[in-house]
Design an enzyme around this catalytic site. Structure first.
Site, PDB file in Angstrom:
ATOM      1  N   LYS A 202       0.853  -1.180   0.000  1.00 11.53           N
ATOM      2  CA  LYS A 202       0.000   0.000   0.000  1.00 11.53           C
ATOM      3  C   LYS A 202       0.891   1.232   0.000  1.00 11.53           C
ATOM      4  O   LYS A 202       1.697   1.425   0.909  1.00 11.53           O
ATOM      5  CB  LYS A 202      -0.897  -0.003   1.220  1.00 11.53           C
ATOM      6  N   LYS A 225       1.090   9.884   5.468  1.00  9.82           N
ATOM      7  CA  LYS A 225       1.260   8.573   6.104  1.00  9.82           C
ATOM      8  C   LYS A 225       2.551   7.912   5.615  1.00  9.82           C
ATOM      9  O   LYS A 225       2.659   6.691   5.568  1.00  9.82           O
ATOM     10  CB  LYS A 225       0.043   7.693   5.784  1.00  9.82           C
ATOM     11  N   LYS A 256      -2.222  -1.469  -3.908  1.00  8.45           N
ATOM     12  CA  LYS A 256      -3.090  -0.299  -3.815  1.00  8.45           C
ATOM     13  C   LYS A 256      -2.259   0.967  -3.832  1.00  8.45           C
ATOM     14  O   LYS A 256      -1.282   1.033  -3.090  1.00  8.45           O
ATOM     15  CB  LYS A 256      -3.845  -0.402  -2.501  1.00  8.45           C
ATOM     16  N   SER A 282     -10.187   5.543  -4.773  1.00  3.90           N
ATOM     17  CA  SER A 282     -11.154   6.623  -4.971  1.00  3.90           C
ATOM     18  C   SER A 282     -10.672   7.696  -5.950  1.00  3.90           C
ATOM     19  O   SER A 282     -11.449   8.160  -6.792  1.00  3.90           O
ATOM     20  CB  SER A 282     -11.496   7.257  -3.625  1.00  3.90           C
ATOM     21  N   TYR A 320     -14.884   0.995  -7.320  1.00  4.97           N
ATOM     22  CA  TYR A 320     -16.162   1.708  -7.201  1.00  4.97           C
ATOM     23  C   TYR A 320     -16.979   1.578  -8.485  1.00  4.97           C
ATOM     24  O   TYR A 320     -18.154   1.913  -8.502  1.00  4.97           O
ATOM     25  CB  TYR A 320     -15.912   3.180  -6.842  1.00  4.97           C
TER      26      TYR A 320
END
Ligand code: PBG
Length: 330
Positions: A202, A225, A256, A282, A320
């Site tokens: 990630k 992060k 991801k 997203s 999505y």
């Protein structure tokens, strides 16, 4: 080995001349079996809310979950992934709401399992970011996420979600050693058949913005992060993360975001043979939707983006687009 001939005898365009021959020669394809549908849940009753920058994606109160799950099952979607939009009042430094057996995620799992049994799989994120007031995935100490203290809570969170009936535990926090510890606690509690889908690779990505808006953590998070999620410049390190998670007992690994990292997916597949999923996040969704809405690109771009994951070697994709694509594919 590919036998090469010479033009004009050899013309690769012959195979592409008509739609029927193109259909015969397809190397990859996409079906509803390849799609995992993310669902945002919220407190309250009879609620359905739109989400900024994510046209077509909504938050549902639990009593409305049936509306979307019915559709998912009807369209052959094998699994949904649950994300909570948390009331700010329930957030605190340690994300303690994550361990409340009546929190949004737990209630959603019970609701879906009660109603639908095993007609559809449930996957839940393991991380603290929806629950912490600072928006980080773990426990902050001197402005640094403490790995081992976080892993302890993640283990409890995993156990709780599995006890509620979650089928696939998906740690998305990037702490070291968490997969092994989670496996251990699940096994100790007779949950040895609960799968672990590790967000093994990630990246600290710029594409998560709309999601953070969707779960209500965007304003909480003051910095990035980067001291736990991966540097997007690194591929060897990504493979190292995967090899560790496999040793620790991951059943499936995930990469991801998706589209910028097809090289990583393809290398994992080559090297480890383990099932690989991609998370088309997203920001990727918003960009493509925005392009379609403004008629900059054609809506076939959706399929093009998803097929690329299959070509790279993915078994399934969290996307999505599952909402609009499933009915078309079915
Ligand atoms: C957090 C989490 C994130 C996403 C899924 N789980 C965001 C983050 O790490 O800040 C992003 C998904 C998306 O952008 O669609 N553990």
């Amino acid at each position: 080995m590919i036998i090469t001939g010479k033009y004009p005898q050899l013309r690769l365009r012959r195979n592409r001349k008509q739609a029927w021959t193109r259909r015969l020669l397809e190397e990859t394809n996409l079906s509803c079996n390849d799609l995992i549908m993310p669902i945002f849940v919220m407190e309250g009753k009879n609620k359905i809310q739109t989400i900024k920058n994510m046209p077509g994606i909504k938050r549902y109160s639990i009593n409305n979950l049936g509306k979307i799950i019915d559709k998912a099952i009807k369209n052959g979607i094998p699994m949904v992934s649950i994300f909570p939009y948390m009331n700010q009042k329930l957030k605190n430094l340690n994300g303690s709401e994550s361990l409340n057996e009546d929190n949004l995620v737990c209630k959603s799992i019970r609701y879906i399992k009660d109603r639908y049994k095993n007609q559809i799989g449930i996957m839940t994120d393991v991380a603290l970011d929806p629950y912490t007031s600072h928006g980080h995935d773990g426990i902050l100490e001197n402005n640094y996420v403490n790995n081992d203290k976080t892993v302890e809570i993640l283990c409890k969170q995993s156990l709780l979600q599995a006890q509620m009936g979650c089928d696939v535990i998906a740690p998305s926090d990037m702490m070291d050693g968490r997969v092994g510890q989670i496996r251990k606690i699940l096994d100790k509690n007779n949950l040895e058949l609960v799968q672990i889908l590790s967000y093994a690779v990630k990246f600290a990505s710029n594409y998560y913005g709309p999601f953070r808006e969707a779960i209500g953590s965007r304003k909480n998070l003051k910095n990035d992060k980067k001291d736990y999620q991966m540097d997007y410049k690194n591929k060897k390190e990504a493979l190292r993360e995967v090899s560790l998670d496999i040793k620790e007992g991951a059943d499936i690994v995930m990469v991801k975001p998706g589209l910028p990292y097809l090289d990583i997916i393809s290398s994992i597949k080559k090297e480890f043979k383990i099932p690989v999923f991609a998370y088309q996040v997203s920001g990727e969704y918003s960009l493509i939707m925005n392009g379609i809405k403004r008629k900059i690109i054609n809506d076939d771009a959706i399929l093009e983006s998803l097929i690329s994951f299959k070509r790279a070697g993915c078994s399934a994709i969290v996307t999505y687009f599952a909402y609009q694509l499933a009915s078309v594919l079915k």
